[in-house]
Design an enzyme around this catalytic site. Structure first.
Site, short mmCIF file in Angstrom:
data_model
loop_
_atom_site.label_atom_id
_atom_site.label_comp_id
_atom_site.label_asym_id
_atom_site.label_seq_id
_atom_site.Cartn_x
_atom_site.Cartn_y
_atom_site.Cartn_z
N LYS A 248 -2.96 -7.49 8.22
CA LYS A 248 -3.81 -7.77 7.06
C LYS A 248 -3.03 -8.64 6.09
CE LYS A 248 -4.93 -4.53 3.75
NZ LYS A 248 -4.34 -5.12 2.54
N GLU B 70 -11.50 -5.16 -2.72
CA GLU B 70 -10.90 -4.17 -3.61
C GLU B 70 -11.32 -4.37 -5.06
OE1 GLU B 70 -6.75 -3.41 -2.96
OE2 GLU B 70 -6.55 -2.19 -4.77
O1 KIV Z 1 -1.66 -1.42 0.75
C1 KIV Z 1 -2.72 -0.79 0.73
O2 KIV Z 1 -2.76 0.45 0.71
C2 KIV Z 1 -3.98 -1.56 0.73
C3 KIV Z 1 -5.25 -0.79 0.52
C4 KIV Z 1 -5.36 -0.31 -0.86
C5 KIV Z 1 -6.43 -1.58 0.93
O3 KIV Z 1 -3.96 -2.73 0.87
#
Ligand code: KIV
Length: 277
Positions: A126, A195
């Protein structure tokens, strides 16, 4: 027995893949995502039925005690991801690329993603941001790496935002987010985290995309939800945004249990003969 009104059983798979989460969106079955950082917890969350485990760079906050996610390194993310992957049977594991590992040269971004995939056994990465990361996303996807996008209140940009308030309330930023979401989908992202944005905007973006959206503080119309596991379990209760629902108060449970242990040691009621050799 399933009738015509019950949702198709697309989530009942031995292993969740990127195809599964797409099928879940298409069938209207909400996707449950949760963060995980270690083997023992990942095993429990996997058994509890979490579809996607995110090795979030929120490890910086909840595991390392930093104020922001910025100090996290690629080596540290790889360590956490290796631990999580050892604990799972079913969940799809996605790993955050940390700050500094992808924001510059797309070739370096690809190398960071390749390291994560090669060294951890995770199933995807991600990254945060829109237009600025599109070229990197395209390279990763071409290399066969599933990529999840992340828009809205992206914590790696906190010093740019200057505040943790809701993003994209103004039309200009909302338009930018709509455009970024479309570009990330076109670049090949298999899913997108939204988010802390208005619920109406998240609903609109979700309806406009064919890939699933996963919301955190983005209302109930996204295709899935994600929470930081420490927040959901009530382990770190000093962080109290309204989007967090606490499913347990493990802070009290743990403090009480360990307090009892300390007291048993002090009064020599632990160990007993049965607990000795
Ligand atoms: O790092 C994380 O926990 C995240 C979530 C809040 C989506 O990116």
């Amino acid at each position: 027995m399933a009738d015509e009104s019950s949702p198709p059983d697309v989530a009942n798979v031995p292993r969740v893949t990127t195809k599964t989460v797409q099928e879940m969106k298409d069938a209207g079955v909400p996707i449950a995502m949760l963060t995980a950082y270690d083997y023992t917890s990942a095993r429990l969350y996997d058994r509890a039925g979490v579809d996607v485990l995110l090795v979030g760079d929120s490890a910086s906050n909840v595991m390392a005690g930093n104020e922001t996610t910025l100090p996290m390194t690629l080596d540290q993310m790889i360590y956490h991801a290796q631990c999580v992957v050892r604990g799972i049977d079913r969940s799809l594991v996605v790993v955050d690329l940390p700050f500094g590992a992808y924001q510059g040269d797309p070739k370096e971004a690809l190398q960071s993603a390749i390291r994560v995939m090669k060294e951890t056994g995770a199933h995807g990465v991600k990254l945060e941001g829109g237009a600025a990361v599109v070229e990197s996303v395209e390279r990763m996807v071409r290399a066969g790496i599933p990529v999840m996008g992340h828009l809205g209140l992206t914590p790696q940009s906190i010093y740019n935002f200057g505040t943790y308030q809701v993003r994209a309330e103004e039309e200009e930023e909302a338009n930018q987010l709509r455009e970024d979401a479309r570009r990330l989908e076109d670049a090949g992202c298999f899913a997108l985290v939204l988010e802390k944005i208005p619920a109406t905007l998240a609903a609109e973006v979700t309806a406009s995309l064919s890939i699933p959206t996963i919301g955190i503080g983005a209302g109930d119309q996204t295709d899935g939800q994600v929470l930081v596991s420490h927040d959901a379990l009530g382990l770190s209760t000093d962080f109290n945004p309204r989007f967090v629902r606490r499913y347990a108060r493990l802070d009290e449970t743990i403090t009480d249990a360990i307090g009892e242990y300390v007291s048993d040691v002090r009064d020599r009621s632990f160990p007993t003969d049965d607990e000795s050799y």
